[in-house]
Design an enzyme around this catalytic site. Structure first.
Site, PDB file in Angstrom:
ATOM      1  N   ASP A  22       0.833  -1.212   0.000  1.00 48.89           N
ATOM      2  CA  ASP A  22       0.000   0.000   0.000  1.00 48.89           C
ATOM      3  C   ASP A  22       0.868   1.262   0.000  1.00 48.89           C
ATOM      4  O   ASP A  22       1.986   1.251   0.496  1.00 48.89           O
ATOM      5  CB  ASP A  22      -0.924  -0.025   1.234  1.00 48.89           C
ATOM      6  CG  ASP A  22      -2.104   0.920   1.095  1.00 48.89           C
ATOM      7  OD1 ASP A  22      -2.354   1.411  -0.033  1.00 48.89           O
ATOM      8  OD2 ASP A  22      -2.779   1.169   2.111  1.00 48.89           O
ATOM      9  N   ASN A  70     -10.959  -2.448  -5.396  1.00 47.33           N
ATOM     10  CA  ASN A  70     -10.170  -1.561  -6.266  1.00 47.33           C
ATOM     11  C   ASN A  70     -10.811  -1.371  -7.647  1.00 47.33           C
ATOM     12  O   ASN A  70     -10.477  -0.421  -8.367  1.00 47.33           O
ATOM     13  CB  ASN A  70      -8.729  -2.066  -6.432  1.00 47.33           C
ATOM     14  CG  ASN A  70      -7.877  -1.927  -5.188  1.00 47.33           C
ATOM     15  OD1 ASN A  70      -6.979  -2.729  -4.949  1.00 47.33           O
ATOM     16  ND2 ASN A  70      -8.128  -0.910  -4.375  1.00 47.33           N
TER      17      ASN A  70
HETATM   18  C1  IPE Z   1      -5.549  -2.653  -0.205  1.00 44.92           C
HETATM   19  O1  IPE Z   1      -5.160  -1.338  -0.398  1.00 44.92           O
HETATM   20  C2  IPE Z   1      -5.538  -3.391  -1.500  1.00 44.92           C
HETATM   21  C3  IPE Z   1      -4.230  -3.560  -2.110  1.00 44.92           C
HETATM   22  C4  IPE Z   1      -3.072  -3.223  -1.591  1.00 44.92           C
HETATM   23  C5  IPE Z   1      -4.227  -4.194  -3.389  1.00 44.92           C
HETATM   24  P1  IPE Z   1      -6.245  -0.180  -0.548  1.00 44.92           P
HETATM   25  O2  IPE Z   1      -5.470   1.081  -0.665  1.00 44.92           O
HETATM   26  O3  IPE Z   1      -7.176  -0.504  -1.633  1.00 44.92           O
HETATM   27  O4  IPE Z   1      -7.001  -0.275   0.839  1.00 44.92           O
HETATM   28  P2  IPE Z   1      -7.885   0.792   1.617  1.00 44.92           P
HETATM   29  O5  IPE Z   1      -8.926   1.291   0.661  1.00 44.92           O
HETATM   30  O6  IPE Z   1      -6.975   1.901   2.065  1.00 44.92           O
HETATM   31  O7  IPE Z   1      -8.436   0.049   2.781  1.00 44.92           O
HETATM   32  C1  IPE Z   2      -1.524   0.263  -3.348  1.00 44.83           C
HETATM   33  O1  IPE Z   2      -1.320   1.629  -3.386  1.00 44.83           O
HETATM   34  C2  IPE Z   2      -1.763  -0.335  -4.703  1.00 44.83           C
HETATM   35  C3  IPE Z   2      -3.151  -0.747  -4.962  1.00 44.83           C
HETATM   36  C4  IPE Z   2      -4.114  -0.722  -4.106  1.00 44.83           C
HETATM   37  C5  IPE Z   2      -3.450  -1.219  -6.292  1.00 44.83           C
HETATM   38  P1  IPE Z   2      -2.524   2.658  -3.419  1.00 44.83           P
HETATM   39  O2  IPE Z   2      -2.881   2.923  -4.830  1.00 44.83           O
HETATM   40  O3  IPE Z   2      -3.633   2.184  -2.555  1.00 44.83           O
HETATM   41  O4  IPE Z   2      -1.833   3.948  -2.789  1.00 44.83           O
HETATM   42  P2  IPE Z   2      -2.469   4.945  -1.720  1.00 44.83           P
HETATM   43  O5  IPE Z   2      -2.959   4.112  -0.577  1.00 44.83           O
HETATM   44  O6  IPE Z   2      -3.551   5.688  -2.401  1.00 44.83           O
HETATM   45  O7  IPE Z   2      -1.315   5.817  -1.315  1.00 44.83           O
HETATM   46 MG    MG Z   3      -4.043   2.407  -0.605  1.00 40.20          MG
END
Ligand code: IPE
Ligand code: IPE
Ligand code: MG
Length: 249
Positions: A22, A70
Protein backbone atom coordinates in the site's frame (compact mmCIF):
# COMPACT_ATOMS: atom_id res chain seq x y z
CA UNK A 1 19.69 1.55 7.70
CA UNK A 2 21.14 -1.02 10.05
CA UNK A 3 21.94 -4.52 8.94
CA UNK A 4 18.94 -6.53 10.07
CA UNK A 5 19.65 -9.61 8.00
CA UNK A 6 22.52 -10.92 10.13
CA UNK A 7 20.25 -11.00 13.20
CA UNK A 8 17.63 -13.23 11.60
CA UNK A 9 17.38 -16.77 13.02
CA UNK A 10 17.52 -18.95 9.89
CA UNK A 11 15.60 -21.71 11.69
CA UNK A 12 12.58 -19.53 12.39
CA UNK A 13 11.88 -17.87 9.07
CA UNK A 14 8.16 -17.77 8.13
CA UNK A 15 7.20 -20.28 5.45
CA UNK A 16 4.56 -17.91 4.16
CA UNK A 17 4.64 -14.11 4.20
CA UNK A 18 1.73 -12.03 2.93
CA UNK A 19 2.08 -8.34 2.06
CA UNK A 20 -0.51 -5.62 1.56
CA UNK A 21 1.45 -3.41 -0.82
CA UNK A 22 0.00 0.00 0.00
CA UNK A 23 0.97 3.63 -0.50
CA UNK A 24 1.79 3.89 -4.21
CA UNK A 25 -0.61 6.79 -4.71
CA UNK A 26 0.68 8.81 -1.76
CA UNK A 27 4.28 8.13 -2.80
CA UNK A 28 3.57 9.55 -6.25
CA UNK A 29 1.66 12.50 -4.86
CA UNK A 30 4.60 13.44 -2.64
CA UNK A 31 6.69 13.62 -5.79
CA UNK A 32 4.08 15.61 -7.71
CA UNK A 33 3.53 12.65 -10.04
CA UNK A 34 0.46 10.73 -11.21
CA UNK A 35 -0.78 7.81 -9.10
CA UNK A 36 0.06 5.43 -11.93
CA UNK A 37 3.72 6.43 -11.67
CA UNK A 38 3.56 5.21 -8.09
CA UNK A 39 2.18 1.84 -9.21
CA UNK A 40 4.90 1.44 -11.84
CA UNK A 41 7.50 2.35 -9.23
CA UNK A 42 6.15 -0.37 -6.97
CA UNK A 43 7.41 -3.10 -9.29
CA UNK A 44 10.97 -2.63 -8.03
CA UNK A 45 9.72 -3.13 -4.47
CA UNK A 46 8.14 -6.42 -5.53
CA UNK A 47 11.57 -7.51 -6.77
CA UNK A 48 13.14 -6.49 -3.45
CA UNK A 49 10.57 -8.42 -1.43
CA UNK A 50 10.69 -11.48 -3.66
CA UNK A 51 14.48 -11.72 -3.76
CA UNK A 52 14.80 -11.03 -0.05
CA UNK A 53 12.19 -13.64 0.85
CA UNK A 54 13.61 -16.22 -1.52
CA UNK A 55 17.16 -15.85 -0.17
CA UNK A 56 15.93 -16.49 3.35
CA UNK A 57 14.07 -19.65 2.34
CA UNK A 58 10.50 -18.33 2.49
CA UNK A 59 8.39 -20.78 0.46
CA UNK A 60 5.27 -18.68 -0.28
CA UNK A 61 4.99 -14.92 -0.78
CA UNK A 62 1.47 -13.58 -1.27
CA UNK A 63 1.14 -10.04 -2.57
CA UNK A 64 -2.14 -8.14 -2.47
CA UNK A 65 -1.97 -6.41 -5.83
CA UNK A 66 -5.60 -5.60 -6.63
CA UNK A 67 -8.67 -5.98 -4.45
CA UNK A 68 -12.29 -6.54 -5.43
CA UNK A 69 -12.95 -3.04 -4.09
CA UNK A 70 -10.17 -1.56 -6.27
CA UNK A 71 -12.48 -2.06 -9.29
CA UNK A 72 -14.28 1.03 -7.96
CA UNK A 73 -11.28 3.28 -8.64
CA UNK A 74 -11.31 5.66 -11.63
CA UNK A 75 -11.27 3.70 -14.90
CA UNK A 76 -7.94 5.23 -15.98
CA UNK A 77 -6.24 3.94 -12.88
CA UNK A 78 -7.78 0.47 -13.17
CA UNK A 79 -6.72 0.26 -16.83
CA UNK A 80 -3.20 1.42 -16.00
CA UNK A 81 -2.92 -1.21 -13.26
CA UNK A 82 -4.11 -3.97 -15.59
CA UNK A 83 -1.64 -2.90 -18.28
CA UNK A 84 1.15 -2.77 -15.74
CA UNK A 85 0.28 -6.28 -14.64
CA UNK A 86 0.52 -7.66 -18.18
CA UNK A 87 3.73 -5.78 -18.99
CA UNK A 88 5.40 -6.81 -15.77
CA UNK A 89 4.54 -10.49 -16.06
CA UNK A 90 5.70 -10.65 -19.66
CA UNK A 91 8.93 -8.79 -18.85
CA UNK A 92 9.73 -10.82 -15.75
CA UNK A 93 9.03 -14.41 -16.82
CA UNK A 94 12.68 -15.19 -17.64
CA UNK A 95 13.91 -13.75 -14.38
CA UNK A 96 11.24 -15.62 -12.42
CA UNK A 97 12.45 -18.82 -14.06
CA UNK A 98 16.10 -18.08 -13.37
CA UNK A 99 15.26 -17.56 -9.72
CA UNK A 100 13.14 -20.67 -9.29
CA UNK A 101 9.90 -18.73 -8.74
CA UNK A 102 6.58 -20.45 -9.40
CA UNK A 103 3.85 -17.94 -10.22
CA UNK A 104 0.34 -18.38 -8.90
CA UNK A 105 -2.69 -16.12 -8.54
CA UNK A 106 -5.67 -16.05 -6.21
CA UNK A 107 -8.86 -14.10 -6.74
CA UNK A 108 -11.55 -13.67 -9.33
CA UNK A 109 -9.12 -14.15 -12.22
CA UNK A 110 -11.93 -14.72 -14.74
CA UNK A 111 -12.99 -11.14 -14.13
CA UNK A 112 -9.64 -9.74 -15.31
CA UNK A 113 -9.25 -8.44 -18.89
CA UNK A 114 -8.40 -11.17 -21.42
CA UNK A 115 -4.87 -9.85 -21.91
CA UNK A 116 -4.18 -10.19 -18.20
CA UNK A 117 -5.55 -13.70 -18.06
CA UNK A 118 -3.40 -14.68 -21.05
CA UNK A 119 -0.25 -13.18 -19.51
CA UNK A 120 -0.98 -14.96 -16.25
CA UNK A 121 -1.56 -18.29 -18.01
CA UNK A 122 1.77 -17.91 -19.79
CA UNK A 123 3.44 -17.10 -16.50
CA UNK A 124 1.87 -20.10 -14.73
CA UNK A 125 2.83 -22.44 -17.54
CA UNK A 126 6.40 -21.15 -17.88
CA UNK A 127 7.14 -21.35 -14.15
CA UNK A 128 5.11 -24.39 -13.09
CA UNK A 129 8.11 -26.63 -12.42
CA UNK A 130 9.97 -24.12 -10.22
CA UNK A 131 10.01 -24.87 -6.52
CA UNK A 132 12.28 -22.43 -4.75
CA UNK A 133 9.50 -20.01 -3.85
CA UNK A 134 5.86 -19.57 -4.83
CA UNK A 135 4.82 -16.01 -5.70
CA UNK A 136 1.08 -15.70 -5.21
CA UNK A 137 -0.55 -12.59 -6.66
CA UNK A 138 -3.89 -11.66 -5.13
CA UNK A 139 -5.79 -10.14 -8.06
CA UNK A 140 -9.39 -9.07 -8.04
CA UNK A 141 -9.24 -10.71 -4.66
CA UNK A 142 -11.20 -10.12 -1.51
CA UNK A 143 -11.60 -12.44 1.39
CA UNK A 144 -15.38 -12.08 1.63
CA UNK A 145 -15.67 -12.87 -2.09
CA UNK A 146 -13.55 -15.97 -1.56
CA UNK A 147 -15.55 -17.12 1.47
CA UNK A 148 -18.79 -16.55 -0.44
CA UNK A 149 -17.49 -18.81 -3.25
CA UNK A 150 -16.50 -21.48 -0.75
CA UNK A 151 -19.90 -21.40 0.94
CA UNK A 152 -21.64 -21.75 -2.42
CA UNK A 153 -19.49 -24.72 -3.43
CA UNK A 154 -20.01 -26.48 -0.12
CA UNK A 155 -23.75 -25.78 -0.14
CA UNK A 156 -24.02 -27.25 -3.65
CA UNK A 157 -22.14 -30.40 -2.60
CA UNK A 158 -24.38 -30.76 0.41
CA UNK A 159 -27.47 -30.24 -1.72
CA UNK A 160 -26.23 -32.86 -4.19
CA UNK A 161 -25.66 -35.22 -1.24
CA UNK A 162 -21.94 -35.48 -2.03
CA UNK A 163 -21.13 -34.47 1.55
CA UNK A 164 -22.96 -34.77 4.86
CA UNK A 165 -23.34 -32.07 7.50
CA UNK A 166 -20.70 -33.81 9.64
CA UNK A 167 -18.16 -33.42 6.88
CA UNK A 168 -18.44 -29.63 6.92
CA UNK A 169 -15.47 -28.66 9.09
CA UNK A 170 -12.61 -26.15 9.10
CA UNK A 171 -10.44 -28.32 6.85
CA UNK A 172 -13.21 -28.50 4.25
CA UNK A 173 -13.71 -24.76 4.38
CA UNK A 174 -9.95 -24.14 4.01
CA UNK A 175 -9.76 -26.51 1.07
CA UNK A 176 -12.50 -24.57 -0.72
CA UNK A 177 -10.63 -21.27 -0.46
CA UNK A 178 -8.32 -20.15 -3.25
CA UNK A 179 -5.37 -20.70 -0.90
CA UNK A 180 -6.10 -24.44 -0.81
CA UNK A 181 -2.86 -26.31 -0.09
CA UNK A 182 -0.93 -23.19 0.95
CA UNK A 183 -0.09 -22.94 4.66
CA UNK A 184 -1.56 -19.92 6.47
CA UNK A 185 0.84 -16.96 6.55
CA UNK A 186 2.89 -16.69 9.73
CA UNK A 187 3.55 -13.00 8.98
CA UNK A 188 1.52 -10.23 7.35
CA UNK A 189 3.17 -6.95 6.43
CA UNK A 190 1.24 -3.82 5.48
CA UNK A 191 3.07 -0.76 4.23
CA UNK A 192 1.98 2.91 4.17
CA UNK A 193 1.03 3.21 7.85
CA UNK A 194 -2.56 2.01 7.46
CA UNK A 195 -3.42 -0.48 10.19
CA UNK A 196 -6.29 -2.41 8.65
CA UNK A 197 -6.74 -5.67 6.76
CA UNK A 198 -8.86 -4.33 3.85
CA UNK A 199 -10.60 -7.64 3.12
CA UNK A 200 -7.40 -9.67 2.75
CA UNK A 201 -7.14 -13.35 3.83
CA UNK A 202 -9.54 -12.97 6.76
CA UNK A 203 -9.81 -16.71 7.37
CA UNK A 204 -6.12 -17.46 6.80
CA UNK A 205 -4.86 -14.65 9.08
CA UNK A 206 -6.53 -16.06 12.21
CA UNK A 207 -3.19 -16.47 14.02
CA UNK A 208 -0.86 -14.50 11.78
CA UNK A 209 1.55 -11.98 13.30
CA UNK A 210 0.86 -8.50 11.91
CA UNK A 211 3.60 -6.00 11.10
CA UNK A 212 2.74 -2.46 10.06
CA UNK A 213 5.33 -0.09 8.64
CA UNK A 214 4.95 3.56 7.58
CA UNK A 215 7.15 2.94 4.53
CA UNK A 216 5.28 3.58 1.28
CA UNK A 217 5.36 0.56 -1.02
CA UNK A 218 7.66 1.97 -3.76
CA UNK A 219 10.26 2.68 -1.04
CA UNK A 220 10.10 -0.88 0.33
CA UNK A 221 13.50 -2.60 0.34
CA UNK A 222 14.72 -6.04 1.39
CA UNK A 223 15.89 -4.38 4.62
CA UNK A 224 12.27 -3.62 5.50
CA UNK A 225 11.41 -7.26 4.97
CA UNK A 226 14.28 -8.31 7.25
CA UNK A 227 13.09 -5.85 9.88
CA UNK A 228 9.57 -7.31 9.71
CA UNK A 229 10.93 -10.86 10.06
CA UNK A 230 12.98 -9.83 13.10
CA UNK A 231 9.86 -8.28 14.60
CA UNK A 232 8.07 -11.58 13.94
CA UNK A 233 10.88 -13.59 15.52
CA UNK A 234 10.61 -11.48 18.66
CA UNK A 235 6.94 -12.36 19.14
CA UNK A 236 5.65 -15.15 21.34
CA UNK A 237 3.03 -17.08 19.38
CA UNK A 238 0.76 -18.50 22.06
CA UNK A 239 -2.21 -19.73 20.01
CA UNK A 240 -4.49 -19.21 23.00
CA UNK A 241 -2.22 -20.94 25.50
CA UNK A 242 -0.20 -19.38 28.34
CA UNK A 243 3.43 -18.39 28.04
CA UNK A 244 4.75 -21.25 30.22
CA UNK A 245 3.20 -23.84 27.93
CA UNK A 246 5.13 -22.40 25.01
CA UNK A 247 8.50 -21.95 26.69
CA UNK A 248 8.50 -25.24 28.72
CA UNK A 249 8.64 -27.52 25.73
C1 IPE B 1 -5.55 -2.65 -0.20
O1 IPE B 1 -5.16 -1.34 -0.40
C2 IPE B 1 -5.54 -3.39 -1.50
C3 IPE B 1 -4.23 -3.56 -2.11
C4 IPE B 1 -3.07 -3.22 -1.59
C5 IPE B 1 -4.23 -4.19 -3.39
P1 IPE B 1 -6.25 -0.18 -0.55
O2 IPE B 1 -5.47 1.08 -0.66
O3 IPE B 1 -7.18 -0.50 -1.63
O4 IPE B 1 -7.00 -0.27 0.84
P2 IPE B 1 -7.88 0.79 1.62
O5 IPE B 1 -8.93 1.29 0.66
O6 IPE B 1 -6.97 1.90 2.07
O7 IPE B 1 -8.44 0.05 2.78
C1 IPE C 1 -1.52 0.26 -3.35
O1 IPE C 1 -1.32 1.63 -3.39
C2 IPE C 1 -1.76 -0.34 -4.70
C3 IPE C 1 -3.15 -0.75 -4.96
C4 IPE C 1 -4.11 -0.72 -4.11
C5 IPE C 1 -3.45 -1.22 -6.29
P1 IPE C 1 -2.52 2.66 -3.42
O2 IPE C 1 -2.88 2.92 -4.83
O3 IPE C 1 -3.63 2.18 -2.55
O4 IPE C 1 -1.83 3.95 -2.79
P2 IPE C 1 -2.47 4.95 -1.72
O5 IPE C 1 -2.96 4.11 -0.58
O6 IPE C 1 -3.55 5.69 -2.40
O7 IPE C 1 -1.32 5.82 -1.32
MG1 MG D 1 -4.04 2.41 -0.61
Amino acid sequence: MSNYKIHIDPNNVPRHIAIIMDGNGRWAKQKGEMRTFGHASGVEAVREALTGASELGVKHLTLYAFSTENWNRPKEEVDALMNLLVQTIVAEIDELNQNGVRLKAIGDIENLPDGCQEALEKGFEATKNNDRIELILALSYSSRWEIEQAVKTIAQEFHDKKISLDEINQDLISSNLSTNGIPDPELLIRTSGETRISNFLLWQLAYTELHFTPVLWPDFKAEHLYKAILDYQGRERRFGMVSEQITDN
